[in-house]
Design an enzyme around this catalytic site. Structure first.
Site, short mmCIF file in Angstrom:
data_model
loop_
_atom_site.label_atom_id
_atom_site.label_comp_id
_atom_site.label_asym_id
_atom_site.label_seq_id
_atom_site.Cartn_x
_atom_site.Cartn_y
_atom_site.Cartn_z
N GLY A 43 0.77 -1.24 0.00
CA GLY A 43 0.00 0.00 0.00
C GLY A 43 0.80 1.28 0.00
N ASP A 102 -5.22 2.16 10.88
CA ASP A 102 -6.62 1.91 11.24
C ASP A 102 -6.68 1.51 12.71
OD1 ASP A 102 -9.31 1.29 11.12
OD2 ASP A 102 -9.07 -0.53 9.95
N ASP A 158 -5.61 -0.64 -1.62
CA ASP A 158 -6.45 -1.56 -2.39
C ASP A 158 -7.67 -2.05 -1.65
OD1 ASP A 158 -4.92 -3.20 -0.52
OD2 ASP A 158 -5.69 -4.91 -1.64
#
Ligand code: IMP
Ligand code: MG
Length: 178
Positions: A43, A102, A158
């Site tokens: 990422g 996150d 993604d």
């Protein structure tokens, strides 16, 4: 792919402007020193490529591959190292470059892992911060933007390996991943 996008949060111009600012900040903070950017694949690869060209210091690159999400949209909490650093980082100024934080579980694990290898310093740079679901308190030294508790894609990020090539950051429609 456009029909899968709910909204665009940050377009190409917004990303370029913010990354320029982050590069300048890093260059000033480490003035007179060298840095090593440790990108978390896959990422962070797009972000790292743009960021390093805005850093006006001697800068090395290395990458790690860790698994956390697999192909599902929910974090597992289990972190496995699939590709480790190539070189010794002892005595180096390490900046972990992440796409999005996150729960914080990945970064918490990586931070402790890298600290055990005795770098001179260790900081965290993330393009996106999604604080809503944080489980581990993480000090973020350099942050691009905060994002809402939605599924984010684009600019390297993604869903099931798709959407990484979008030049902007957007929110994926719920019907795609639910
Ligand atoms: P954490 O361990 O929960 O902080 O997860 C960090 C990793 O989960 C990131 O590096 C991403 O690869 C992935 N991730 C977290 N949120 C999203 C999202 O909204 N879209 C895509 N990937 C995400
Ligand atoms: Mg990731």
């Amino acid at each position: 792919m456009l029909q899968d996008i709910e909204t665009i949060l940050f377009d190409e111009n917004a990303l370029a402007k913010r990354i320029q600012e982050l590069g300048k900040e890093i260059s000033e903070d480490y003035a007179g020193e060298e840095v090593m950017l440790v990108g978390i694949l896959k990422g962070a690869s797009v972000f790292l490529s743009d960021l390093i060209r805005k850093i006006s210091l001697p800068a090395e690159i290395d990458y790690m591959v860790v698994s956390s999400y697999g192909n599902s949209a929910e974090t597992s909490g289990v972190v496995r190292i699939l590709k480790d650093l190539e070189d010794n980082i002892e005595g180096k100024n390490i900046i972990i470059v992440e796409d999005i934080i996150d729960t914080g579980l990945t970064l918490e694990y990586l931070k402790n892992y890298l600290l055990s290898r005795k770098p001179k310093s260790l900081k965290i740079c993330t393009l996106l911060d999604k604080p809503a679901r944080r489980v581990k308190e993480i000090t973020i030294d350099y942050k691009g933007f905060e994002v809402p508790d939605e599924f984010i894609i684009g600019y390297g990020i993604d869903y099931a390996e798709k959407y990484r090539n979008l030049p902007y950051i957007g929110v994926l429609k719920e019907e795609i991943y639910k």
